[in-house]
Scaffold this motif. Structure first.
Motif, PDB file in Angstrom:
ATOM      1  N   ASP A  99       0.834  -1.206   0.000  1.00 20.59           N
ATOM      2  CA  ASP A  99       0.000   0.000   0.000  1.00 20.59           C
ATOM      3  C   ASP A  99       0.867   1.253   0.000  1.00 20.59           C
ATOM      4  O   ASP A  99       0.599   2.200  -0.742  1.00 20.59           O
ATOM      5  N   VAL A 100       1.915   1.253   0.826  1.00 18.23           N
ATOM      6  CA  VAL A 100       2.822   2.410   0.897  1.00 18.23           C
ATOM      7  C   VAL A 100       3.518   2.603  -0.450  1.00 18.23           C
ATOM      8  O   VAL A 100       3.600   3.724  -0.964  1.00 18.23           O
ATOM      9  N   LEU A 101       3.995   1.507  -1.035  1.00 22.66           N
ATOM     10  CA  LEU A 101       4.657   1.595  -2.342  1.00 22.66           C
ATOM     11  C   LEU A 101       3.686   2.073  -3.421  1.00 22.66           C
ATOM     12  O   LEU A 101       4.046   2.876  -4.285  1.00 22.66           O
ATOM     13  N   SER A 102       2.468   1.599  -3.361  1.00 24.18           N
ATOM     14  CA  SER A 102       1.446   2.008  -4.320  1.00 24.18           C
ATOM     15  C   SER A 102       1.087   3.480  -4.149  1.00 24.18           C
ATOM     16  O   SER A 102       0.973   4.226  -5.125  1.00 24.18           O
ATOM     17  N   ASP A 103       0.928   3.923  -2.904  1.00 25.62           N
ATOM     18  CA  ASP A 103       0.618   5.334  -2.635  1.00 25.62           C
ATOM     19  C   ASP A 103       1.730   6.260  -3.124  1.00 25.62           C
ATOM     20  O   ASP A 103       1.460   7.392  -3.517  1.00 25.62           O
ATOM     21  N   ALA A 104       2.958   5.771  -3.111  1.00 19.77           N
ATOM     22  CA  ALA A 104       4.100   6.552  -3.599  1.00 19.77           C
ATOM     23  C   ALA A 104       4.242   6.463  -5.116  1.00 19.77           C
ATOM     24  O   ALA A 104       5.113   7.108  -5.695  1.00 19.77           O
ATOM     25  N   GLY A 105       3.412   5.651  -5.748  1.00 20.18           N
ATOM     26  CA  GLY A 105       3.476   5.502  -7.197  1.00 20.18           C
ATOM     27  C   GLY A 105       4.565   4.559  -7.667  1.00 20.18           C
ATOM     28  O   GLY A 105       4.872   4.499  -8.850  1.00 20.18           O
ATOM     29  N   LEU A 106       5.161   3.808  -6.748  1.00 23.53           N
ATOM     30  CA  LEU A 106       6.279   2.922  -7.087  1.00 23.53           C
ATOM     31  C   LEU A 106       5.822   1.541  -7.537  1.00 23.53           C
ATOM     32  O   LEU A 106       6.605   0.795  -8.131  1.00 23.53           O
ATOM     33  N   VAL A 107       4.576   1.188  -7.240  1.00 23.73           N
ATOM     34  CA  VAL A 107       4.039  -0.123  -7.594  1.00 23.73           C
ATOM     35  C   VAL A 107       2.620   0.070  -8.102  1.00 23.73           C
ATOM     36  O   VAL A 107       1.854   0.866  -7.557  1.00 23.73           O
TER      37      VAL A 107
END
Length: 111
Positions: free
Chosen positions: A55-63
């Motif tokens: 979720d954190v990676l997705s929120d950062a646009g990394l995943v």
């Protein structure tokens, strides 16, 4: 144009600050999608904990995540890392110049 301050860059560095999240990204570096279950396998943490990291990676646009039926597939999105790299390059130039000055000083004192 690169923004050297802002919430996007902050989220990128915050996401990359955690070793588990960096390890998850390393599993995705080939560019091929992997299921959440596959990504979670090497870790001694629960699947919900892995999901929170994703979720954190997705929120950062990394995943990015794509759900097909009951399977969620993750892919790396390198765009935000490019912005972070451009920010870091500014400091690489500083360190290279500092090291060049140090090398010149050492050469002078060795004569």
């Amino acid at each position: 144009m690169v923004k050297y301050q802002g919430p996007e860059l902050d989220r990128t560095f915050a996401a990359l600050a955690d070793p588990t999240r960096r390890a998850l990204l390393m599993q995705l570096e080939s560019g091929e999608g992997r299921s959440v279950s596959e990504l979670a396998r090497p870790f001694a943490i629960s699947l919900p904990a892995v999901m929170k990291h994703l979720d954190v990676l997705s929120d950062a646009g990394l995943v990015s995540r794509i759900k097909t039926g009951r399977t969620v597939t993750c892919r790396i999105e390198a765009g935000p890392m490019e912005e972070a790299m451009q920010w870091l390059v500014r400091y690489q130039k500083f360190w290279e110049a500092s090291l060049d000055r140090l090398a010149a000083l050492v050469e002078e004192s060795g004569e």
